[in-house]
Write an enzyme that holds these catalytic residues in place. Structure first.
Site, mmCIF file in Angstrom:
data_model
loop_
_atom_site.group_PDB
_atom_site.id
_atom_site.type_symbol
_atom_site.label_atom_id
_atom_site.label_comp_id
_atom_site.label_asym_id
_atom_site.label_seq_id
_atom_site.Cartn_x
_atom_site.Cartn_y
_atom_site.Cartn_z
ATOM 1 N N ALA A 111 -14.437 -31.891 -33.384
ATOM 2 C CA ALA A 111 -15.219 -32.687 -35.217
ATOM 3 C C ALA A 111 -14.530 -33.291 -35.933
ATOM 4 C CB ALA A 111 -16.529 -31.088 -34.963
ATOM 5 N N ASN A 180 -12.276 -24.492 -35.453
ATOM 6 C CA ASN A 180 -10.934 -24.514 -34.119
ATOM 7 C C ASN A 180 -10.961 -25.746 -35.298
ATOM 8 O OD1 ASN A 180 -11.777 -23.301 -32.639
ATOM 9 N ND2 ASN A 180 -13.559 -23.995 -31.961
ATOM 10 N N HIS A 210 -16.907 -32.055 -42.992
ATOM 11 C CA HIS A 210 -15.943 -31.267 -43.237
ATOM 12 C C HIS A 210 -14.994 -32.193 -44.315
ATOM 13 C CE1 HIS A 210 -16.167 -28.902 -40.623
ATOM 14 N NE2 HIS A 210 -16.435 -29.319 -39.730
#
Length: 259
Positions: A111, A180, A210
């Site tokens: 992602a 991850n 993020h």
């Protein structure tokens, strides 16, 4: 035609299976699904059957599945595309998977991106500091091991709650379903013990955010990603499954230019 086998048909795997069946990746087809719970027309009963029908196996079933099957896939001379990269915070597993002989090992970037510039900076650097701050819907970060007050604040509170601030290796152990991107960043830069992670639950968050910060001899970088959450699992970004599909496309037909 690239034959794709799939371990796990949950929030990520089910999307990968559906899109492959629709022809989303030219020159690749789904040929086997190995999942002990979810039914699928291409479901196989064991790993040997999966391997017999696959040129590349996508692991999308979590850390335990990677530990159980990852090395065996490579040793069967079958390529392995890893989604649960957080499992590689286990140093023994990382070493075992990397040293296995046979099929190639691929890591799905998931992602977030920007690894091209960060890896280039590492060659000039190395980087001195790397951090990632992840903000998710508050309830998605609630874990049974947390204090009752923290769980209450995540489930019923109205303000953001920081639930972790520490090294990536610890973050991957505590939040295996959410780490991850942290693991991928660690492997691409300064390692699990030096990358700093902050995880925050925000009741107002509509998706997953993020923010990566890095600095060193090459310069200073800040990369921001705002992803929609998976409708089936709010702990996972919806784009992750499509990162798997993009990776399969690159395996099938490597791009002429890497940009």
């Amino acid at each position: 035609m690239l034959r794709v086998g799939l371990i796990g048909c949950g929030a990520i795997g089910s999307v990968v299976a559906r899109e492959l069946s629709r022809g989303a990746v030219g020159g690749a087809e789904l040929t086997a699904v190995f999942d002990l719970v979810v039914d699928h027309p291409l479901r196989v009963e064991n790993r040997d059957s999966l391997l017999a029908r696959s040129d590349v196996v996508v692991e999308a079933a979590g850390h335990g599945a990677l530990r159980e099957h990852g090395t065996a896939v490579r040793e069967a001379d079958t390529d392995l595309l890893v989604v649960s990269i957080g499992a590689l915070a286990d140093q023994d597993l990382e070493a075992e998977l990397k040293s296995a002989e046979g099929g190639r090992l691929f890591l799905c970037t998931g992602a977030i991106g920007g690894f091209d510039i960060l890896r280039a900076a590492m060659l000039l650097g190395p980087l001195d500091e790397v951090s990632i701050t992840s903000t998710k819907p508050a309830a998605a970060l609630c874990r049974p091991w947390m204090d009752e007050a923290v769980q209450e604040a995540l489930v019923r509170g109205s303000e953001p709650v920081t639930v972790f601030d520490g090294p990536a290796r610890q973050a991957c152990a505590l939040f295996p379903e959410s780490a991850n991107v942290t693991a991928t960043l660690s492997l691409a830069t300064i390692g699990f013990d030096r990358v700093r992670v902050q995880m925050t639950g925000d009741p107002a968050a509509a998706g997953v955010r993020h923010v990566v910060a890095a600095s060193g001899r090459a310069g200073a970088y800040e990369l921001s990603f705002q992803n929609a959450a998976s409708p089936d699992n709010p702990r996972t970004s919806a784009v992750t499954a499509y990162s798997v599909l993009r990776a399969l496309g690159d395996i099938r037909r490597p791009p002429v230019l890497f940009l």
